[in-house]
Design an enzyme around this catalytic site. Sequence first.
Site, short mmCIF file in Angstrom:
data_model
loop_
_atom_site.label_atom_id
_atom_site.label_comp_id
_atom_site.label_asym_id
_atom_site.label_seq_id
_atom_site.Cartn_x
_atom_site.Cartn_y
_atom_site.Cartn_z
CE LYS A 119 -4.14 -0.17 -6.40
NZ LYS A 119 -2.73 0.17 -6.70
N GLY A 173 0.80 0.63 5.43
CA GLY A 173 0.66 -0.75 4.97
C GLY A 173 1.27 -1.77 5.91
CG ASP A 233 -5.21 -0.29 -2.33
OD1 ASP A 233 -4.44 -0.07 -3.28
OD2 ASP A 233 -4.84 -0.84 -1.28
CG HIS A 245 -3.10 -4.20 -5.17
ND1 HIS A 245 -1.81 -3.90 -5.51
CD2 HIS A 245 -3.53 -3.14 -4.43
CE1 HIS A 245 -1.46 -2.73 -5.00
NE2 HIS A 245 -2.50 -2.24 -4.36
NE ARG A 286 4.24 4.50 -11.77
CZ ARG A 286 4.08 5.82 -11.80
NH1 ARG A 286 4.76 6.55 -12.64
NH2 ARG A 286 3.24 6.39 -10.98
CB SER A 304 2.10 0.18 -4.68
OG SER A 304 1.63 -1.00 -4.05
CB SER A 362 3.50 12.11 1.87
OG SER A 362 3.35 12.78 0.64
P1 GTP Z 1 -1.45 2.80 -4.09
O1 GTP Z 1 -2.30 3.59 -3.14
O2 GTP Z 1 0.00 2.77 -3.69
O3 GTP Z 1 -1.97 1.43 -4.33
O4 GTP Z 1 -1.39 3.65 -5.49
P2 GTP Z 1 -2.45 3.84 -6.67
O5 GTP Z 1 -2.34 2.70 -7.63
O6 GTP Z 1 -3.78 4.15 -6.12
O7 GTP Z 1 -1.85 5.12 -7.43
P3 GTP Z 1 -2.39 6.63 -7.50
O8 GTP Z 1 -3.69 6.74 -8.24
O9 GTP Z 1 -2.31 7.23 -6.16
O10 GTP Z 1 -1.28 7.29 -8.44
C1 GTP Z 1 0.07 7.26 -8.09
C2 GTP Z 1 0.88 8.20 -8.96
O11 GTP Z 1 0.64 7.95 -10.34
C3 GTP Z 1 0.50 9.66 -8.72
O12 GTP Z 1 1.69 10.42 -8.66
C4 GTP Z 1 -0.29 10.03 -9.94
O13 GTP Z 1 -0.16 11.39 -10.24
C5 GTP Z 1 0.28 9.13 -11.04
N1 GTP Z 1 -0.75 8.80 -12.06
C6 GTP Z 1 -1.98 8.29 -11.81
N2 GTP Z 1 -2.69 8.16 -12.95
C7 GTP Z 1 -1.88 8.59 -13.95
C8 GTP Z 1 -2.04 8.69 -15.38
O14 GTP Z 1 -3.08 8.36 -15.96
N3 GTP Z 1 -0.96 9.17 -16.08
C9 GTP Z 1 0.20 9.53 -15.45
N4 GTP Z 1 1.20 9.97 -16.22
N5 GTP Z 1 0.38 9.45 -14.11
C10 GTP Z 1 -0.65 8.98 -13.37
C1 SPV Z 2 0.17 0.17 -1.64
O1 SPV Z 2 1.39 0.27 -1.43
O2 SPV Z 2 -0.30 -0.53 -2.56
C2 SPV Z 2 -0.77 0.94 -0.81
C3 SPV Z 2 -0.25 1.63 0.36
O3 SPV Z 2 -1.96 0.95 -1.08
S1 SPV Z 2 0.00 0.55 1.70
O4 SPV Z 2 -1.21 0.57 2.52
O5 SPV Z 2 1.13 1.05 2.43
O6 SPV Z 2 0.22 -0.78 1.21
MN MN Z 3 -2.41 -0.19 -3.04
#
Ligand code: GTP
Ligand code: SPV
Ligand code: MN
Length: 596
Positions: free
Chosen positions: A254, A201, A279, A228, A407, A250, A375
């Site tokens: 998503k 990022g 995203d 976002h 959350r 984040s 990671s």
């Molecule tokens: P960024 O790429 O940082 O923007 O994150 P994101 O919003 O895409 O989150 P992502 O889907 O990667 O999920 C991040 C964490 O949340 C992971 O460890 C998932 O396992 C957890 N997670 C996602 N959906 C759920 C859900 O419905 N329930 C629970 N308990 N955990 C979830």
């Molecule tokens: C986030 O943090 O919301 C991401 C990862 O999608 S980064 O590209 O590092 O911002």
């Molecule tokens: Mn993101």
Amino acid sequence: MLTNNKNVLAWVDEMVALTKPDKVVWIDGSDEQLSALREEAISTGELIRLNQEKLPGCVYHRTNPNDVARVEDRTFICSKKKEDAGPTNNWCDPEEMKAKLMPMYDGVMKGRTMYVIPYSMGPIGSPFAKVGVEVTDSIYVVLNMDIMTRMGKQAFENLGETSNDFVRGLHSKAQIDPENRYICHFPEENTIMSINSGYGGNVLLGKKCFALRIASYQGKNEGWMAEHMLILGVEKPNGEVKYVCAAFPSACGKTNLAMLIPPEVYTKQGYKVWCVGDDIAWLRIGPDGRLWAINPENGFFGVAPGTNEKSNPNALATVQKNTIFTNVALNNDDMTVWWEGLDKNPPENATEWTGNKVNGKEYSAQGGKLAHPNSRFTAPAVNCPCLSKEFNNPNGVPISAIVFGGRRAKTAPLVYQSFSWQHGTFVGSTMASETTAAAIGAVGVVRRDPMAMLPFCGYNMGDYFAHWLEMGKKLGDKAPKIFHVNWFRTDDKGHFIWPGFGDNMRVLDWIINRCEGTADAVETPIGYEPKPEDINISGLESEGVTVDVVKDLLSVDKELWKEETKGIHEFYAKFGDRLPKELNEELAALEARLAK
Ligand code: GTP
Ligand code: SPV
Ligand code: MN
């Protein structure tokens, strides 16, 4: 040189004169060029080749342990006036920031190669698309940008010779010095400067820096929105697809929601979910007056830990080829990758994300995690089994619902619908969520994160809220309906109550039915909620989810919400007279409903 555009050429010349690289390479995006760069990075150890039978085209990278996430306290919005950056951004006067940065960039690429990366955010030729040029001294950045954007010669196709409408991005790893790490945005000059980092990022400048911080500012001025948000399509048994955008902070789900596989009770009937984006969404009002969205990206930069065959099989399938893995663990026996939550068999002969080799079970003595919690994988969108056929549609997809979420252990119920667009803007503006490992700093602390944009809004968030209200007025009765969800309520032992992941389809189902006017709701002080029996829990018996559990997940604790309104007052006060009066009216109305 891949373009005759005078402004691009002049700017690249200027960057060369400033950073003084030994060599300048224009990235045309050809396979030959990219494989040569990949081989070069493998030969220097910047990348490690993974098992090409099991993971064809995949490579592995570790960043410096001091450089594993976004750095919000070193991220700046350098608008001329401080008020234009607003109370939620770090601000610095643009000239003052440049005076600090220029000596750091002076000669920084001596002995290195400068790569000039043309890229398009959005499908080439789309009315939504925008061009960027990033210069960098990192091959890792080039290879990631290739996956995440439409990169290379094609990006210049529609720029012409004289256009100045491109975003300038200057990146140098410099010495990866955390004390001199800066991620700076000059929204009034379409410019981004990033130094001393090599992490996602902070350095893939098309992503958060351009597609959110700079683009949100452009969107305000040009009448569109950069958000976002994931974009997904729910296909119903009759073949009709309804599109939903969702903004979660984040690492709050998503990617998982965007690639959801519905539970059997839905797939049996013929429901499918298609991923348009995981995203970022760029949203415009279409000729039909509805809100249309594109995903400006071309790949997924997703959180690895927790991704497994059960939680997100589509993501797991997506990362089986042509993927870059960053800061996960390496299995030295067969050169594959591993992360917490992939399966229950951590490799014994492993290299953990820090680069330390661990043997047998010793790894748990070293902080307990083989992969860094933030990671990530960088994987091409085309790999995704549930990629929407509209992914490359230059006009995007029409949006029926916007969903906010975060959350929250207690306050926010499983789902509720706002009373109106204005109330929905209020709901988004007051979002709060526990912090995650996606940014450096404490994890698990509740903070306000309006529209999941707190770290990504390139201008005063008070003006941003006003822009949302303005868009709602333009959309009128064609505006998407706005909802709020929370997958993360916990019981007294701290366990998540809602099974989440694929089962989130059950909530999406109610959301879509509300948009179509076919589902009932009950009015609560915070918004419309489903009747507990209207959330389909068929098949969840074995997980212990009953109507009573749903009732509990939907409960609104008035005392907690009264506390919540205090926090909102405090938050709103920061914006002074830049806060639209409509939002204070909504807050007063919520308080009145809670007091009844
Ligand atoms: P960024 O790429 O940082 O923007 O994150 P994101 O919003 O895409 O989150 P992502 O889907 O990667 O999920 C991040 C964490 O949340 C992971 O460890 C998932 O396992 C957890 N997670 C996602 N959906 C759920 C859900 O419905 N329930 C629970 N308990 N955990 C979830
Ligand atoms: C986030 O943090 O919301 C991401 C990862 O999608 S980064 O590209 O590092 O911002
Ligand atoms: Mn993101």
